[in-house]
Design a protein around this motif. Structure first.
Motif, PDB file in Angstrom:
ATOM      1  N   ASN A 283       0.951  -1.347   0.061  1.00  0.00           N
ATOM      2  CA  ASN A 283      -0.093  -0.301   0.644  1.00  0.00           C
ATOM      3  C   ASN A 283       0.859   1.683   0.265  1.00  0.00           C
ATOM      4  OD1 ASN A 283      -1.853   1.897   0.283  1.00  0.00           O
ATOM      5  ND2 ASN A 283      -2.255   0.987   2.364  1.00  0.00           N
ATOM      6  N   ILE A 284       1.157   1.592  -1.172  1.00  0.00           N
ATOM      7  CA  ILE A 284       2.425   2.255  -1.728  1.00  0.00           C
ATOM      8  C   ILE A 284       2.309   4.169  -0.736  1.00  0.00           C
ATOM      9  CG2 ILE A 284       4.429   1.755  -3.161  1.00  0.00           C
ATOM     10  CD1 ILE A 284       3.285   2.739  -5.017  1.00  0.00           C
ATOM     11  N   GLY A 285       1.268   4.439  -1.055  1.00  0.00           N
ATOM     12  CA  GLY A 285       0.614   5.722  -0.891  1.00  0.00           C
ATOM     13  C   GLY A 285       0.325   5.965   0.620  1.00  0.00           C
ATOM     14  N   ASP A 286       0.518   4.785   1.219  1.00  0.00           N
ATOM     15  CA  ASP A 286       0.756   5.122   2.827  1.00  0.00           C
ATOM     16  C   ASP A 286       2.539   5.292   3.568  1.00  0.00           C
ATOM     17  OD1 ASP A 286      -1.119   4.928   5.192  1.00  0.00           O
ATOM     18  OD2 ASP A 286      -0.330   2.923   5.753  1.00  0.00           O
TER      19      ASP A 286
ATOM     20  N   ARG B 298      -8.664  14.786 -12.534  1.00  0.00           N
ATOM     21  CA  ARG B 298      -7.449  15.163 -12.457  1.00  0.00           C
ATOM     22  C   ARG B 298      -6.247  15.012 -13.239  1.00  0.00           C
ATOM     23  NH1 ARG B 298      -6.474  19.959  -8.708  1.00  0.00           N
ATOM     24  NH2 ARG B 298      -4.937  20.425  -8.210  1.00  0.00           N
ATOM     25  N   ILE B 299      -6.326  14.112 -12.848  1.00  0.00           N
ATOM     26  CA  ILE B 299      -4.948  13.676 -14.487  1.00  0.00           C
ATOM     27  C   ILE B 299      -5.329  13.627 -15.244  1.00  0.00           C
ATOM     28  CG2 ILE B 299      -3.946  11.039 -14.853  1.00  0.00           C
ATOM     29  CD1 ILE B 299      -5.018   9.977 -12.231  1.00  0.00           C
ATOM     30  N   LYS B 300      -6.497  14.027 -15.564  1.00  0.00           N
ATOM     31  CA  LYS B 300      -6.705  13.969 -16.984  1.00  0.00           C
ATOM     32  C   LYS B 300      -6.510  15.660 -17.505  1.00  0.00           C
ATOM     33  CE  LYS B 300      -6.764  10.089 -19.030  1.00  0.00           C
ATOM     34  NZ  LYS B 300      -5.834   9.756 -20.120  1.00  0.00           N
ATOM     35  N   GLU B 301      -6.846  16.116 -16.610  1.00  0.00           N
ATOM     36  CA  GLU B 301      -6.963  17.621 -16.316  1.00  0.00           C
ATOM     37  C   GLU B 301      -5.468  18.387 -16.643  1.00  0.00           C
ATOM     38  OE1 GLU B 301      -8.309  19.371 -13.077  1.00  0.00           O
ATOM     39  OE2 GLU B 301     -10.660  18.994 -13.497  1.00  0.00           O
TER      40      GLU B 301
ATOM     41  N   THR C 129       5.985  11.631   4.079  1.00  0.00           N
ATOM     42  CA  THR C 129       5.036  11.203   3.494  1.00  0.00           C
ATOM     43  C   THR C 129       5.197  10.770   1.552  1.00  0.00           C
ATOM     44  OG1 THR C 129       4.695  13.366   2.424  1.00  0.00           O
ATOM     45  CG2 THR C 129       3.520  12.994   4.004  1.00  0.00           C
ATOM     46  N   PHE C 130       4.344   9.624   1.407  1.00  0.00           N
ATOM     47  CA  PHE C 130       4.468   9.380  -0.385  1.00  0.00           C
ATOM     48  C   PHE C 130       4.982  10.936  -1.003  1.00  0.00           C
ATOM     49  CE2 PHE C 130       2.655   8.316  -4.482  1.00  0.00           C
ATOM     50  CZ  PHE C 130       3.916   7.416  -4.762  1.00  0.00           C
TER      51      PHE C 130
ATOM     52  N   LEU D 121      -5.105   7.523  -1.181  1.00  0.00           N
ATOM     53  CA  LEU D 121      -4.081   7.905  -0.507  1.00  0.00           C
ATOM     54  C   LEU D 121      -3.542   8.655  -1.866  1.00  0.00           C
ATOM     55  CD1 LEU D 121      -2.827   5.130   0.948  1.00  0.00           C
ATOM     56  CD2 LEU D 121      -3.694   7.159   1.713  1.00  0.00           C
ATOM     57  N   LEU D 122      -3.624   8.651  -3.262  1.00  0.00           N
ATOM     58  CA  LEU D 122      -2.892   9.691  -4.475  1.00  0.00           C
ATOM     59  C   LEU D 122      -3.928  11.138  -4.435  1.00  0.00           C
ATOM     60  CD1 LEU D 122      -1.173   9.668  -6.769  1.00  0.00           C
ATOM     61  CD2 LEU D 122      -4.289   8.925  -7.923  1.00  0.00           C
ATOM     62  N   LYS D 123      -2.878  12.566  -3.908  1.00  0.00           N
ATOM     63  CA  LYS D 123      -3.313  13.162  -3.188  1.00  0.00           C
ATOM     64  C   LYS D 123      -3.346  14.360  -4.590  1.00  0.00           C
ATOM     65  CE  LYS D 123      -4.038  12.304   0.977  1.00  0.00           C
ATOM     66  NZ  LYS D 123      -5.554  12.205   1.141  1.00  0.00           N
ATOM     67  N   ASN D 124      -4.382  15.218  -4.685  1.00  0.00           N
ATOM     68  CA  ASN D 124      -3.948  16.015  -5.667  1.00  0.00           C
ATOM     69  C   ASN D 124      -2.361  16.716  -5.890  1.00  0.00           C
ATOM     70  OD1 ASN D 124      -6.617  15.948  -6.986  1.00  0.00           O
ATOM     71  ND2 ASN D 124      -7.181  17.463  -5.830  1.00  0.00           N
ATOM     72  N   GLU D 125      -1.893  16.956  -5.163  1.00  0.00           N
ATOM     73  CA  GLU D 125      -0.324  17.258  -4.704  1.00  0.00           C
ATOM     74  C   GLU D 125       0.339  16.761  -5.622  1.00  0.00           C
ATOM     75  OE1 GLU D 125      -2.246  18.809  -1.234  1.00  0.00           O
ATOM     76  OE2 GLU D 125      -1.683  17.098  -2.473  1.00  0.00           O
TER      77      GLU D 125
END
Length: 442
Positions: free
Chosen positions: A197-200, A289-292, A214-215, A240-244
């Protein structure tokens, strides 16, 4: 004469990274590593227990080892070995079973490699798996799988991984960066970050629950490591996949525009039954968000079909949700019952024939989605990392956004990055290209 050891790995990229580290340790102890198909003194099988099939394959792999050398010492490690050690120890020909922490000390348990009448079990209680062992695997000389995190604190009702791997814990940032630099120094062009769970990432360095980093800290630090051409995030939970992180990848030097984000179901009712930590709207927001910020990004999706309680209406919600979403491919898993999970106690068991039918429908949708994604990339200029295998006169490779390319075999292209124009989709679904210029050589 050096004793020979061979390895067989089932399951995920994380298992492959750990097998490689254990193999390097045994080589340092004086063993010679050989291919699993060869005669060896010891065969080590790194097991998986995510699906029913992985369990079943274990016995056939033991037989394969015995065929090569009936007198060889056979050891089982990995998730299945932690979950059902006695079951594995009872398999004819198995001499040693090591649990989640013991597998990293395998040299301590193998002395004269004499066959045992019964498989010996050395397996801790999973609560004792509270320390971290870093590892990485180098595959076909072009990419490496770098483990940054282990274990999981989530309690998804279908999953045995927390029982097999323990609590969430992370490598130190310094150790990850050291391993990345080592990989880079070997001439590897791409590193794939892997974990349970790499986002952790950042939780529980060496079992300590403090959040040191943090990730996003990890991603930013890796982006600065000299000599790494590509970094790829293997799989990350949507919550856990944040916009940042998405925004950083969009302008990164090394991170590629490719995300693999588990969904599991397009029905909020089923997500709740699974005890997932998000609902479908959050997933939609992540994809948007990813596609934007990266319109050409590749987005892969994990999905489970046939979960208890999944009606035809729930399944069609999932199908239509995925059909309308701007994603690139699916990894489809047919639900299988796992002991000691809450899901086996749920009502509404879906017949296996229905599970298989739904699975087939989603696999068909995946083919359609991948084709549409590839078609959208035609006419663009991308960078391809070519792999080492000659497949019927062709060399294959992947673009930064995970389009699979084929070109006439040329050994000089192996492990090189080439800038190409994507021209057409071949009959086998792969993309042909024309070369622009060489960017980096071996």
């Amino acid at each position: 004469m050096k004793k020979k050891v061979a390895f067989y790995t089932l399951g995920c990229k994380l298992n492959f990274s750990e097998t490689s580290t254990i193999a390097r340790d045994l080589v340092e102890e004086g063993f010679e590593r050989v291919d699993f198909s060869e005669n060896a003194d010891m065969y080590v099988i790194n097991t998986c227990s995510v699906t029913e099939n992985a369990d079943k394959r274990f016995k056939s792999i033991v037989k394969q080892a015995q065929k090569s050398n009936p007198n060889a010492f056979v050891a089982a490690i990995g998730c299945y070995a932690q979950l059902k050690p006695e079951e594995l120890a009872a398999v004819d020909g198995v001499d040693l079973v090591l649990g989640a922490t013991e597998k990293f000390k395998i040299a301590d348990y193998v002395n004269d490699l004499s066959k045992n009448d019964f498989g010996q079990v050395h397996s801790c209680e999973i609560e004792e798996a509270d320390f971290y062992v870093g590892s990485y695997a180098i595959g076909d000389r072009t990419r490496a799988f770098l483990k940054v995190q282990d274990g999981c604190d989530y309690k998804c009702t279908y999953c045995t991984i927390p029982l097999a791997r323990g609590i969430s814990r992370s490598d130190t940032l310094l150790n990850v960066l050291t391993n990345a630099a080592e990989i880079s120094a070997k001439g590897i062009k791409e590193i794939v970050l892997t974990g349970v769970n790499i986002g952790d990432y950042g939780k529980g360095e060496f079992g300590n629950k403090k959040h040191e980093h943090t990730f996003l800290d990890l991603v930013k630090a890796l982006d600065k490591v000299e000599g790494i051409h590509r970094l790829r995030i293997s799989s990350i939970e949507p919550n856990l996949l944040k916009n940042e992180t998405i925004d950083f990848v969009a302008q990164s030097n090394s991170f590629v525009p490719h995300f693999h984000i588990p969904l599991q179901s397009g029905s909020d009712a089923i997500l709740k039954l699974m005890s997932r930590r998000y609902l479908t709207q959050l997933y939609v927001d992540r994809v948007k968000r990813i596609k934007e910020v990266m319109p050409h990004a590749c987005i892969g999706v994990d999905v489970i079909v046939g979960f208890p309680g999944e009606t035809e209406e729930h399944f069609l919600q999932t199908y239509n949700f995925l059909n309308e979403l701007d994603i690139s491919y699916l990894h489809v898993f047919t639900y299988s019952e796992r002991d000691n999970t809450k899901a086996v106690e749920l009502n509404g068991v879906v017949p296996k024939k229905v599970r298989n039918k739904r699975s087939k429908m989603l696999r068909g949708l995946s083919v359609k989605k991948r084709r549409a994604f590839y078609e959208g990339q035609l006419g663009s200029r991308r960078t391809v990392l070519y792999e080492a295998e000659n497949k019927e006169g062709y060399i294959h490779g992947f673009t930064e956004n995970y389009v699979k390319i084929k070109a006439p075999w040329n050994p000089g292209l192996v492990n090189t990055l080439q800038e190409v124009n994507l021209t057409e989709i071949d009959d086998d679904g792969l993309v042909r290209c024309t070369e622009v210029e060489s960017m980096a050589s071996v």
